[in-house]
Design a protein around this motif. Structure first.
Motif, PDB file in Angstrom:
ATOM      1  N   ASP A 160      17.423 -58.636 -52.416  1.00 65.47           N
ATOM      2  CA  ASP A 160      17.465 -57.186 -52.226  1.00 65.47           C
ATOM      3  C   ASP A 160      18.604 -56.730 -51.320  1.00 65.47           C
ATOM      4  N   GLY A 161      19.505 -57.646 -50.976  1.00 66.45           N
ATOM      5  CA  GLY A 161      20.697 -57.273 -50.225  1.00 66.45           C
ATOM      6  C   GLY A 161      20.454 -56.913 -48.772  1.00 66.45           C
ATOM      7  N   LYS A 162      19.387 -57.443 -48.168  1.00 64.84           N
ATOM      8  CA  LYS A 162      19.073 -57.124 -46.777  1.00 64.84           C
ATOM      9  C   LYS A 162      19.602 -58.205 -45.838  1.00 64.84           C
ATOM     10  N   TYR A 163      20.197 -57.757 -44.742  1.00 69.81           N
ATOM     11  CA  TYR A 163      20.556 -58.671 -43.663  1.00 69.81           C
ATOM     12  C   TYR A 163      19.416 -58.662 -42.651  1.00 69.81           C
ATOM     13  N   GLY A 164      19.079 -59.831 -42.129  1.00 66.59           N
ATOM     14  CA  GLY A 164      17.961 -59.909 -41.209  1.00 66.59           C
ATOM     15  C   GLY A 164      18.240 -60.798 -40.019  1.00 66.59           C
ATOM     16  N   VAL A 165      17.412 -60.640 -39.004  1.00 67.10           N
ATOM     17  CA  VAL A 165      17.502 -61.444 -37.788  1.00 67.10           C
ATOM     18  C   VAL A 165      16.101 -61.907 -37.406  1.00 67.10           C
ATOM     19  N   GLU A 166      15.998 -63.159 -37.008  1.00 67.09           N
ATOM     20  CA  GLU A 166      14.760 -63.662 -36.420  1.00 67.09           C
ATOM     21  C   GLU A 166      14.942 -63.669 -34.914  1.00 67.09           C
ATOM     22  N   LYS A 193      13.190 -63.650 -30.754  1.00 65.99           N
ATOM     23  CA  LYS A 193      12.117 -64.169 -29.910  1.00 65.99           C
ATOM     24  C   LYS A 193      12.113 -63.397 -28.604  1.00 65.99           C
ATOM     25  N   THR A 194      10.917 -62.952 -28.179  1.00 67.66           N
ATOM     26  CA  THR A 194      10.798 -62.194 -26.940  1.00 67.66           C
ATOM     27  C   THR A 194      10.628 -63.153 -25.757  1.00 67.66           C
ATOM     28  N   GLU A 195      10.622 -62.588 -24.556  1.00 68.66           N
ATOM     29  CA  GLU A 195      10.480 -63.404 -23.355  1.00 68.66           C
ATOM     30  C   GLU A 195       9.114 -64.066 -23.261  1.00 68.66           C
ATOM     31  N   ASP A 196       8.097 -63.459 -23.922  1.00 66.43           N
ATOM     32  CA  ASP A 196       6.766 -64.076 -23.906  1.00 66.43           C
ATOM     33  C   ASP A 196       6.486 -64.840 -25.206  1.00 66.43           C
ATOM     34  N   ASP A 197       7.553 -65.336 -25.822  1.00 68.58           N
ATOM     35  CA  ASP A 197       7.465 -66.269 -26.957  1.00 68.58           C
ATOM     36  C   ASP A 197       6.863 -65.662 -28.228  1.00 68.58           C
ATOM     37  N   ILE A 198       7.042 -64.376 -28.428  1.00 71.78           N
ATOM     38  CA  ILE A 198       6.656 -63.747 -29.691  1.00 71.78           C
ATOM     39  C   ILE A 198       7.866 -63.808 -30.625  1.00 71.78           C
ATOM     40  N   THR A 199       7.709 -64.474 -31.754  1.00 69.52           N
ATOM     41  CA  THR A 199       8.790 -64.601 -32.731  1.00 69.52           C
ATOM     42  C   THR A 199       8.523 -63.662 -33.906  1.00 69.52           C
ATOM     43  N   PHE A 200       9.558 -62.919 -34.304  1.00 68.40           N
ATOM     44  CA  PHE A 200       9.390 -61.986 -35.409  1.00 68.40           C
ATOM     45  C   PHE A 200      10.721 -61.755 -36.125  1.00 68.40           C
ATOM     46  N   LYS A 201      10.628 -61.169 -37.299  1.00 69.50           N
ATOM     47  CA  LYS A 201      11.822 -60.869 -38.084  1.00 69.50           C
ATOM     48  C   LYS A 201      12.003 -59.362 -38.204  1.00 69.50           C
ATOM     49  N   ALA A 202      13.248 -58.969 -38.392  1.00 71.75           N
ATOM     50  CA  ALA A 202      13.585 -57.567 -38.644  1.00 71.75           C
ATOM     51  C   ALA A 202      14.765 -57.540 -39.605  1.00 71.75           C
ATOM     52  N   GLU A 203      14.836 -56.506 -40.434  1.00 70.44           N
ATOM     53  CA  GLU A 203      15.877 -56.430 -41.455  1.00 70.44           C
ATOM     54  C   GLU A 203      16.573 -55.075 -41.424  1.00 70.44           C
ATOM     55  N   TRP A 204      17.853 -55.117 -41.789  1.00 70.32           N
ATOM     56  CA  TRP A 204      18.688 -53.915 -41.878  1.00 70.32           C
ATOM     57  C   TRP A 204      18.918 -53.627 -43.339  1.00 70.32           C
ATOM     58  N   ARG A 205      18.395 -52.506 -43.815  1.00 70.58           N
ATOM     59  CA  ARG A 205      18.446 -52.189 -45.232  1.00 70.58           C
ATOM     60  C   ARG A 205      19.739 -51.463 -45.598  1.00 70.58           C
ATOM     61  N   GLU A 206      19.976 -51.362 -46.902  1.00 68.99           N
ATOM     62  CA  GLU A 206      21.191 -50.701 -47.385  1.00 68.99           C
ATOM     63  C   GLU A 206      21.234 -49.224 -46.998  1.00 68.99           C
ATOM     64  N   ASP A 207      20.057 -48.608 -46.829  1.00 70.14           N
ATOM     65  CA  ASP A 207      20.022 -47.203 -46.414  1.00 70.14           C
ATOM     66  C   ASP A 207      20.147 -47.065 -44.896  1.00 70.14           C
ATOM     67  N   LEU A 208      20.513 -48.170 -44.230  1.00 66.14           N
ATOM     68  CA  LEU A 208      20.790 -48.225 -42.787  1.00 66.14           C
ATOM     69  C   LEU A 208      19.536 -48.057 -41.935  1.00 66.14           C
ATOM     70  N   GLN A 209      18.376 -48.279 -42.518  1.00 70.86           N
ATOM     71  CA  GLN A 209      17.131 -48.285 -41.759  1.00 70.86           C
ATOM     72  C   GLN A 209      16.798 -49.706 -41.322  1.00 70.86           C
ATOM     73  N   VAL A 210      16.258 -49.822 -40.116  1.00 75.13           N
ATOM     74  CA  VAL A 210      15.798 -51.123 -39.617  1.00 75.13           C
ATOM     75  C   VAL A 210      14.293 -51.216 -39.845  1.00 75.13           C
ATOM     76  N   ILE A 211      13.880 -52.281 -40.507  1.00 69.89           N
ATOM     77  CA  ILE A 211      12.461 -52.551 -40.726  1.00 69.89           C
ATOM     78  C   ILE A 211      12.108 -53.781 -39.901  1.00 69.89           C
ATOM     79  N   ASP A 212      11.202 -53.626 -38.958  1.00 68.69           N
ATOM     80  CA  ASP A 212      10.857 -54.758 -38.098  1.00 68.69           C
ATOM     81  C   ASP A 212       9.388 -55.129 -38.269  1.00 68.69           C
ATOM     82  N   TYR A 213       9.094 -56.395 -37.964  1.00 66.54           N
ATOM     83  CA  TYR A 213       7.735 -56.910 -38.092  1.00 66.54           C
ATOM     84  C   TYR A 213       7.205 -57.384 -36.737  1.00 66.54           C
TER      85      TYR A 213
END
Length: 230
Positions: free
Chosen positions: A63-69, A71-91
């Protein structure tokens, strides 16, 4: 330069250019990965007031999304993606809820089912975007959607094994009831038998957890039971 050399050079250039286009289609563009990482990191750190560090970047070629995995300081790991419409979708909310579920139940599940192959807590990805508008995530128990606990055993299905497992599962359901968890769908899978493609299982919808009182109630939701929907 001779015509032959010019033709060869042109062909080599075309091959290299074509290869680069194909590779970028699968792996994305390096500078876009860097840009996406910067945009995503700034967005989530500002939205939730957290500090993060990068674990990995990726490109979803489907789907052409760039993403990043991250990690927070309290060891929470999550992914977030940057969509073609320039919106960030995070989990990030989903990762928080997964951690809350593990804190509530993981140790108990491990004790009740010591011979498990895996234990997975999960939810429907995208719910966080709909339910969370600010930095406060809240507890998964308060979210109006079902979450999921999946347990897979090392044992294959047998009638006596299912009977024993129902007793164990009843103990787990009682703990869930005591903790006032009303939105967790619980599915227990037996190991796959040689003559079956699917797994025998006991699958209890979240809405049916509260009324359960006996082992017989549990067995209503086994693969052969009248209420099974897993």
């Amino acid at each position: 330069m001779s015509i032959n050399k010019m033709v060869v050079s042109f062909l080599l250039l075309a091959i290299v250019t074509g290869g680069a286009i194909v590779l970028s289609g699968f792996f994305g563009l390096p500078w876009e990965r860097v840009k996406a990482q910067s945009v995503i990191t700034e967005f989530v750190e500002d939205k939730y007031e957290i500090d993060t560090k990068k674990i990995d970047t990726y490109f979803n070629f489907k789907d052409g999304k760039y993403g990043v995995e991250l990690k927070t300081e309290d060891d929470i790991t999550f992914k977030a993606e940057w969509r073609e419409d320039l919106q960030v979708i995070d989990y990030y909310p989903e990762a928080i809820w997964k951690k809350q579920m593990e804190d509530d139940l993981l140790k108990e599940v491990q004790v009740i089912f010591p011979d498990h192959k895996f234990i997975v807590f999960d939810g429907a990805y995208g719910v966080g975007r709909d339910e969370i508008k600010g930095k406060e995530i809240g507890n998964y128990k308060e979210i109006p959607t079902d979450f999921f606990l999946s347990i897979r055993l090392q044992e294959k299905w047998k009638s006596n094994i299912e009977d024993k497992t129902a007793e164990q599962l009843l103990h787990l359901v009682e703990i869930i009831q005591e903790k006032n968890i009303s939105n967790m769908h619980v599915t227990l899978y037996f190991d796959q038998t040689d003559d079956k493609v699917s797994f025998d299982s006991i699958s209890i919808p979240a809405i049916q957890i509260k009324p359960i009182q006996t082992k017989e109630d549990i067995l209503q939701y086994s693969s052969g039971g009248p209420n099974h929907n897993g």
